[in-house]
Design a protein around this motif. Structure first.
Motif, PDB file in Angstrom:
ATOM      1  N   THR A 175       0.846  -1.202   0.000  1.00 54.41           N
ATOM      2  CA  THR A 175       0.000   0.000   0.000  1.00 54.41           C
ATOM      3  C   THR A 175       0.877   1.246   0.000  1.00 54.41           C
ATOM      4  N   LEU A 176       1.931   1.225   0.801  1.00 51.86           N
ATOM      5  CA  LEU A 176       2.878   2.337   0.841  1.00 51.86           C
ATOM      6  C   LEU A 176       3.531   2.519  -0.526  1.00 51.86           C
ATOM      7  N   LEU A 177       3.977   1.439  -1.138  1.00 53.96           N
ATOM      8  CA  LEU A 177       4.614   1.513  -2.450  1.00 53.96           C
ATOM      9  C   LEU A 177       3.679   2.138  -3.486  1.00 53.96           C
ATOM     10  N   HIS A 178       2.434   1.683  -3.503  1.00 51.34           N
ATOM     11  CA  HIS A 178       1.465   2.215  -4.462  1.00 51.34           C
ATOM     12  C   HIS A 178       1.163   3.692  -4.197  1.00 51.34           C
ATOM     13  N   LEU A 179       1.124   4.089  -2.936  1.00 51.13           N
ATOM     14  CA  LEU A 179       0.899   5.502  -2.604  1.00 51.13           C
ATOM     15  C   LEU A 179       2.052   6.356  -3.120  1.00 51.13           C
ATOM     16  N   ILE A 180       3.280   5.912  -2.888  1.00 54.12           N
ATOM     17  CA  ILE A 180       4.447   6.645  -3.371  1.00 54.12           C
ATOM     18  C   ILE A 180       4.387   6.792  -4.889  1.00 54.12           C
ATOM     19  N   GLU A 181       3.904   5.776  -5.560  1.00 55.74           N
ATOM     20  CA  GLU A 181       3.832   5.804  -7.022  1.00 55.74           C
ATOM     21  C   GLU A 181       2.770   6.761  -7.557  1.00 55.74           C
ATOM     22  N   THR A 182       1.905   7.297  -6.688  1.00 53.78           N
ATOM     23  CA  THR A 182       0.944   8.306  -7.154  1.00 53.78           C
ATOM     24  C   THR A 182       1.603   9.668  -7.315  1.00 53.78           C
ATOM     25  N   GLY A 183       2.796   9.819  -6.751  1.00 51.81           N
ATOM     26  CA  GLY A 183       3.513  11.085  -6.841  1.00 51.81           C
ATOM     27  C   GLY A 183       4.335  11.163  -8.106  1.00 51.81           C
ATOM     28  N   PRO A 184       5.010  12.286  -8.282  1.00 47.58           N
ATOM     29  CA  PRO A 184       5.873  12.453  -9.455  1.00 47.58           C
ATOM     30  C   PRO A 184       6.991  11.419  -9.443  1.00 47.58           C
ATOM     31  N   ASN A 185       7.320  10.912 -10.585  1.00 47.38           N
ATOM     32  CA  ASN A 185       8.403   9.943 -10.692  1.00 47.38           C
ATOM     33  C   ASN A 185       9.609  10.616 -11.306  1.00 47.38           C
ATOM     34  N   PRO A 186      10.784  10.133 -11.074  1.00 45.99           N
ATOM     35  CA  PRO A 186      11.116   9.031 -10.194  1.00 45.99           C
ATOM     36  C   PRO A 186      11.427   9.513  -8.787  1.00 45.99           C
ATOM     37  N   VAL A 187      11.177   8.674  -7.813  1.00 52.35           N
ATOM     38  CA  VAL A 187      11.535   8.989  -6.433  1.00 52.35           C
ATOM     39  C   VAL A 187      12.956   8.508  -6.170  1.00 52.35           C
ATOM     40  N   LEU A 188      13.238   7.283  -6.570  1.00 48.29           N
ATOM     41  CA  LEU A 188      14.586   6.735  -6.396  1.00 48.29           C
ATOM     42  C   LEU A 188      15.251   6.671  -7.769  1.00 48.29           C
ATOM     43  N   THR A 189      16.260   7.490  -7.982  1.00 51.40           N
ATOM     44  CA  THR A 189      16.900   7.537  -9.290  1.00 51.40           C
ATOM     45  C   THR A 189      18.242   6.818  -9.325  1.00 51.40           C
ATOM     46  N   ALA A 190      18.789   6.500  -8.187  1.00 50.08           N
ATOM     47  CA  ALA A 190      20.050   5.771  -8.132  1.00 50.08           C
ATOM     48  C   ALA A 190      19.784   4.377  -7.574  1.00 50.08           C
ATOM     49  N   ALA A 191      20.459   3.411  -8.150  1.00 52.56           N
ATOM     50  CA  ALA A 191      20.297   2.034  -7.691  1.00 52.56           C
ATOM     51  C   ALA A 191      20.679   1.930  -6.220  1.00 52.56           C
ATOM     52  N   PRO A 192      19.826   1.277  -5.427  1.00 50.24           N
ATOM     53  CA  PRO A 192      20.167   1.080  -4.018  1.00 50.24           C
ATOM     54  C   PRO A 192      21.435   0.237  -3.888  1.00 50.24           C
ATOM     55  N   GLY A 193      22.218   0.508  -2.896  1.00 49.92           N
ATOM     56  CA  GLY A 193      23.467  -0.214  -2.692  1.00 49.92           C
ATOM     57  C   GLY A 193      23.249  -1.598  -2.105  1.00 49.92           C
ATOM     58  N   PRO A 194      24.316  -2.329  -1.958  1.00 51.41           N
ATOM     59  CA  PRO A 194      24.231  -3.665  -1.360  1.00 51.41           C
ATOM     60  C   PRO A 194      23.626  -3.589   0.043  1.00 51.41           C
ATOM     61  N   GLY A 195      22.775  -4.522   0.345  1.00 50.07           N
ATOM     62  CA  GLY A 195      22.147  -4.563   1.665  1.00 50.07           C
ATOM     63  C   GLY A 195      20.999  -3.589   1.823  1.00 50.07           C
ATOM     64  N   ALA A 196      20.582  -2.942   0.734  1.00 46.26           N
ATOM     65  CA  ALA A 196      19.473  -1.984   0.812  1.00 46.26           C
ATOM     66  C   ALA A 196      18.182  -2.720   1.135  1.00 46.26           C
ATOM     67  N   ASN A 197      17.270  -2.009   1.727  1.00 45.93           N
ATOM     68  CA  ASN A 197      15.950  -2.543   2.037  1.00 45.93           C
ATOM     69  C   ASN A 197      15.315  -3.074   0.759  1.00 45.93           C
ATOM     70  N   GLU A 198      14.700  -4.265   0.833  1.00 44.13           N
ATOM     71  CA  GLU A 198      14.107  -4.866  -0.369  1.00 44.13           C
ATOM     72  C   GLU A 198      13.055  -3.972  -1.004  1.00 44.13           C
ATOM     73  N   TRP A 199      12.389  -3.140  -0.203  1.00 44.32           N
ATOM     74  CA  TRP A 199      11.349  -2.266  -0.732  1.00 44.32           C
ATOM     75  C   TRP A 199      11.944  -1.105  -1.504  1.00 44.32           C
ATOM     76  N   HIS A 200      13.123  -0.646  -1.121  1.00 45.75           N
ATOM     77  CA  HIS A 200      13.808   0.390  -1.902  1.00 45.75           C
ATOM     78  C   HIS A 200      14.215  -0.191  -3.253  1.00 45.75           C
ATOM     79  N   GLN A 201      14.720  -1.419  -3.235  1.00 48.42           N
ATOM     80  CA  GLN A 201      15.103  -2.071  -4.488  1.00 48.42           C
ATOM     81  C   GLN A 201      13.877  -2.285  -5.372  1.00 48.42           C
ATOM     82  N   ARG A 202      12.796  -2.725  -4.771  1.00 47.09           N
ATOM     83  CA  ARG A 202      11.557  -2.955  -5.528  1.00 47.09           C
ATOM     84  C   ARG A 202      11.059  -1.647  -6.155  1.00 47.09           C
ATOM     85  N   ARG A 203      11.091  -0.550  -5.412  1.00 45.04           N
ATOM     86  CA  ARG A 203      10.645   0.753  -5.921  1.00 45.04           C
ATOM     87  C   ARG A 203      11.537   1.198  -7.076  1.00 45.04           C
TER      88      ARG A 203
END
Length: 102
Positions: free
Chosen positions: A61-89
């Motif tokens: 639900t949080l991911l879908h809410l973030i996606e209602t905003g302007p894209n992109p939110v995350l423009t750089a690839a998350p580093g090793p060990g990043a939260n799986e949700w950051h990688q998914r976004r």
């Protein structure tokens, strides 16, 4: 930033699935109280609220809410060990061609 977003962000990351049902429900209700779409500032703040797991679907639900905003939110690839949700976004933004792939 709207008060509903401030309240949610102030609560920190989503709890894990071992948390009480009451805590998970409280966070879910806070999240669902945020009107769509979110602003760029709100989307960037909400990214910090992903927890360690799916929180029984609340993270989706949080991911879908973030996606209602302007894209992109995350423009750089998350580093090793990043939260799986950051990688998914990040991956979802790339698949939607909001960010260029190298």
């Amino acid at each position: 930033m709207r008060p509903e977003v401030q309240t949610f962000v102030a609560g920190g990351p989503l709890p894990d699935e071992d948390s009480t049902e009451e805590e998970i429900d409280r966070r879910d209700q806070q999240l669902r109280a945020i009107p769509k779409p979110v602003t760029e500032e709100e989307a960037n703040a909400l990214v910090s609220c992903f927890g360690p797991d799916s929180c029984y679907g609340v993270a989706w639900t949080l991911l879908h809410l973030i996606e209602t905003g302007p894209n992109p939110v995350l423009t750089a690839a998350p580093g090793p060990g990043a939260n799986e949700w950051h990688q998914r976004r990040y991956d979802r933004a790339g698949f939607g061609e909001f960010i260029p792939r190298t």
